[in-house]
Structure formats: structure tokens, C-alpha cells
Scaffold this motif. Structure first.
Motif, PDB file in Angstrom:
ATOM      1  N   SER A  69       0.260  -1.070   0.084  1.00 59.56           N
ATOM      2  CA  SER A  69       0.079   0.251   0.153  1.00 59.56           C
ATOM      3  C   SER A  69       0.791   0.989  -0.009  1.00 59.56           C
ATOM      4  CB  SER A  69      -0.959   0.086   1.399  1.00 59.56           C
ATOM      5  OG  SER A  69      -1.381   0.948   1.139  1.00 59.56           O
ATOM      6  N   ALA A  72       2.334   1.886  -2.745  1.00 58.91           N
ATOM      7  CA  ALA A  72       0.897   2.435  -4.192  1.00 58.91           C
ATOM      8  C   ALA A  72       0.841   4.532  -3.776  1.00 58.91           C
ATOM      9  CB  ALA A  72       0.605   2.149  -4.488  1.00 58.91           C
ATOM     10  N   HIS A  73       1.442   4.511  -2.520  1.00 60.14           N
ATOM     11  CA  HIS A  73       0.723   6.029  -2.329  1.00 60.14           C
ATOM     12  C   HIS A  73       2.226   6.758  -2.277  1.00 60.14           C
ATOM     13  CE1 HIS A  73      -3.497   5.592  -0.109  1.00 60.14           C
ATOM     14  NE2 HIS A  73      -2.972   4.436   0.299  1.00 60.14           N
ATOM     15  N   ARG A  76       2.470   8.922  -5.576  1.00 56.55           N
ATOM     16  CA  ARG A  76       1.927   9.880  -5.897  1.00 56.55           C
ATOM     17  C   ARG A  76       2.509  11.054  -4.608  1.00 56.55           C
ATOM     18  NH1 ARG A  76      -0.899   6.364  -6.354  1.00 56.55           N
ATOM     19  NH2 ARG A  76      -2.690   6.639  -8.076  1.00 56.55           N
ATOM     20  N   HIS A 177      -5.867  12.269   2.649  1.00 56.61           N
ATOM     21  CA  HIS A 177      -5.600  11.712   1.678  1.00 56.61           C
ATOM     22  C   HIS A 177      -3.634  11.734   2.197  1.00 56.61           C
ATOM     23  CE1 HIS A 177      -8.374  12.103  -1.224  1.00 56.61           C
ATOM     24  NE2 HIS A 177      -8.479  11.307  -0.897  1.00 56.61           N
ATOM     25  N   PRO A 233      -3.195  -1.962  -3.534  1.00 54.81           N
ATOM     26  CA  PRO A 233      -2.524  -0.530  -4.667  1.00 54.81           C
ATOM     27  C   PRO A 233      -3.706  -0.566  -5.501  1.00 54.81           C
ATOM     28  CG  PRO A 233      -0.734  -2.715  -4.750  1.00 54.81           C
ATOM     29  CD  PRO A 233      -1.962  -3.033  -4.183  1.00 54.81           C
ATOM     30  N   LEU A 234      -4.466  -1.413  -5.220  1.00 61.15           N
ATOM     31  CA  LEU A 234      -5.665  -1.114  -6.487  1.00 61.15           C
ATOM     32  C   LEU A 234      -7.152  -0.181  -5.260  1.00 61.15           C
ATOM     33  CD1 LEU A 234      -6.906  -4.231  -7.943  1.00 61.15           C
ATOM     34  CD2 LEU A 234      -5.664  -2.863  -8.959  1.00 61.15           C
ATOM     35  N   ALA A 236      -5.658   1.927  -2.758  1.00 60.95           N
ATOM     36  CA  ALA A 236      -4.728   2.824  -2.384  1.00 60.95           C
ATOM     37  C   ALA A 236      -4.649   3.903  -3.927  1.00 60.95           C
ATOM     38  CB  ALA A 236      -2.933   2.798  -3.065  1.00 60.95           C
ATOM     39  N   ARG A 237      -5.049   3.275  -5.120  1.00 58.91           N
ATOM     40  CA  ARG A 237      -5.304   4.107  -6.281  1.00 58.91           C
ATOM     41  C   ARG A 237      -6.739   4.850  -6.245  1.00 58.91           C
ATOM     42  NH1 ARG A 237      -1.899   0.534  -9.163  1.00 58.91           N
ATOM     43  NH2 ARG A 237      -3.753  -1.028  -9.449  1.00 58.91           N
ATOM     44  N   ALA A 238      -7.642   4.116  -5.717  1.00 56.79           N
ATOM     45  CA  ALA A 238      -8.694   4.183  -5.770  1.00 56.79           C
ATOM     46  C   ALA A 238      -9.483   5.530  -4.785  1.00 56.79           C
ATOM     47  CB  ALA A 238      -9.832   3.085  -5.355  1.00 56.79           C
ATOM     48  N   HIS A 240      -7.224   7.943  -4.314  1.00 55.52           N
ATOM     49  CA  HIS A 240      -6.974   9.266  -4.994  1.00 55.52           C
ATOM     50  C   HIS A 240      -8.075   9.576  -5.819  1.00 55.52           C
ATOM     51  CE1 HIS A 240      -3.130  10.052  -2.795  1.00 55.52           C
ATOM     52  NE2 HIS A 240      -2.970   8.125  -3.003  1.00 55.52           N
ATOM     53  N   ALA A 241      -8.824   8.733  -6.623  1.00 54.66           N
ATOM     54  CA  ALA A 241      -9.454   8.875  -7.215  1.00 54.66           C
ATOM     55  C   ALA A 241     -11.054   8.734  -6.572  1.00 54.66           C
ATOM     56  CB  ALA A 241      -9.943   7.965  -8.433  1.00 54.66           C
TER      57      ALA A 241
END
Length: 269
Positions: A69, A72-73, A76, A177, A233-234, A236-238, A240-241
Motif C-alpha cells: 500500500s 502505491a501512495h 503519488r 489523503h 495498490p488497487l 490506494a489508487r481508488a 485518490h480518485a
């Protein structure tokens, strides 16, 4: 050898907890501990040991989930490494201590403590209070004390610490975030130190079931960590979106149901 249906159940559990760890910064322990307790109880594990095994195994899986995790963070640029460095010393000491305390606690008390922690976490999610605009992070002594408290409680309940670290950072005006991303990094020393503590705590016990290493149940660790690393990671991406406020409310209601189950376990024990 593991039964195929147990493998499937652990795969599903790992997938869900990994995604939620990345999405909500909850570490996964709030789901792993009760469901591992449920699965191992159905397999005839001793009631006096099953909650401690679930807590230890949860912490061990968080080692892998948190690393996945936080990568992935970090991609960004959301992790505050200065906060991690200030909290880490207290976290390590507290996590090692928490494992020894958990070993000494009766199973019923440990299950009740976990239920109380889950209820508190759910309430915090629902309240969503805004921090005072002037509040800032404390100095080094304060951060050492906060880290020790986070490490001890996290080790006792098998969690990555986000239930304490995210509200703490948010109350000190760290953006949500950033707080979620930083809590993932904080979960690494919590999980590593707590896992070591539970291995040491269970090392001399003679009545642990086959497949355990200290208090850690290795088959569950292998299956759950493999899938959670892929799905964190999926999440974590969600994170931010999406606007996760509604998701956190739904998740909080589910936590109350989980707390009810663990309270029931405490009464049964």
C-alpha cells in the motif's frame, strides 16, 4: 494440507482486506482478526488460543499489505516520512510490549478489547469531526508517547494502527489523503515489531496447533498476504480518485456488526 474451501475463504478474505487497506487506510486487521477467528474456530482450534493466533497472524499479513500500500501512495508523493520517523521509535517499543501483554491476557478479555476497539473506530468514522485550524503535530516527546500508544494498542488487537494514527494526524491538520498514506507507512514498523513480539511470546508454548510459528498461523499468512498485496495498490489508487466519506460510513456500520460478533466470542470464552 489445507482444505480447498479454507484456501478459497482465505483468498477472498485477503482480497477484501488488501483493497480496504489501500482505500480507507484501515490496515485490514479489523476484518482479519474476526474472520480468521471464525475460520480457525470452525477447524477446531483451541478457544483459549484462537483469538491470539488471529491477532498475531493479522499483524504478520499487515507487514506485506502495508508495504504494498505504501509503495502505491509514495508514487503519488503522499507519505509524510518526517512523521513516520518521529513515531517509529515509540511504535516499535509499544508493539513489542503489546505482544507480551496479549500473551498474558485471557482469551475473553482480548476478544472484548478487540470488540471495544472496533466499536470506537466505527464511531470515529461516523463522527467525522473537523480539527481545530490552529492545532499542529506535537514535538519529539509527544510524538514518542503517541507512537508508543499506537504501537501497544495495535499489537494487542492485530491492527496496522490507522484507527489511531489517521484521526490523530487529521486532528493535527494533516490532509486526509496524506494521513491515510502516512498511516500505511506507519503500519510497517507496527507489523514487523508486533510479529516479532508474537513469535517470541508463543515460542515456548507446547500446545499450539500444527502450522503455527509462535502465535502466527503460517498457512493463513501465506494465502492472505499473497492476495492482499495484489489488491492493496488497487485500493490506494481508488482512494485518490474517490470521495471515500460515504464508503467510510458504510464500513463503519459493518464494523459495528463485527464488534458484536467479537463481544459474543468474549462471552462464549
Amino acid at each position: 494440507m489445507l482444505a480447498w474451501h479454507l484456501v478459497l475463504e482465505l483468498l477472498l478474505l485477503g482480497s477484501c482486506t488488501g483493497f480496504l487497506a489501500g482505500l480507507l487506510g484501515v490496515g485490514g486487521g479489523m476484518l482479519l482478526v474476526p474472520f480468521i477467528t471464525l475460520l480457525l474456530t470452525s477447524k477446531g482450534f483451541p478457544s483459549a488460543l484462537v483469538v491470539k493466533i488471529a491477532v498475531a497472524t493479522s499483524l504478520a499479513t499487515i507487514c506485506f499489505t502495508s508495504i504494498s500500500s505504501v509503495r502505491a501512495h509514495q508514487a503519488r508523493g503522499a507519505v509524510r516520512w518526517d512523521i513516520v520517523r518521529m513515531l517509529a521509535p515509540g511504535i516499535v517499543v509499544g508493539s513489542l510490549l503489546g505482544a507480551q501483554v496479549a500473551k498474558a491476557l485471557p482469551a475473553a478479555l482480548l476478544a472484548g478489547l478487540f470488540a471495544a476497539f472496533v466499536s470506537f473506530s466505527a464511531t470515529q468514522m461516523l463522527r467525522g469531526r473537523k480539527p481545530r485550524p490552529s492545532r499542529q503535530l506535537p514535538g519529539a516527546p509527544g510524538m514518542l508517547g503517541v507512537g508508543s500508544a499506537i504501537g501497544t494498542v495495535s499489537s494487542l488487537v492485530g491492527a496496522g494502527g490507522a484507527f489511531m494514527s489517521v484521526p490523530f494526524m487529521s486532528s493535527c491538520n494533516v490532509p486526509i489523503h496524506t494521513a491515510v498514506a502516512t498511516s500505511a507507512a506507519i503500519g510497517v514498523p507496527i507489523a514487523l515489531a508486533g510479529t516479532l513480539g508474537y513469535v517470541i511470546a508463543g515460542w515456548s508454548l507446547q500446545d499450539l496447533p500444527p502450522g503455527t510459528f509462535g502465535f502466527i498461523y503460517l498457512p493463513a499468512l501465506l494465502v492472505v498476504s499473497t492476495t492482499s498485496v495484489l489488491t492493496a495498490p488497487l485500493g490506494a489508487r481508488a482512494a485518490h480518485a474517490l470521495d471515500v466519506r460515504q464508503l467510510r460510513r458504510v464500513f463503519a456500520l459493518m464494523l459495528y456488526a463485527i464488534a458484536g460478533y467479537m463481544f459474543w466470542r468474549a462471552v462464549q470464552a
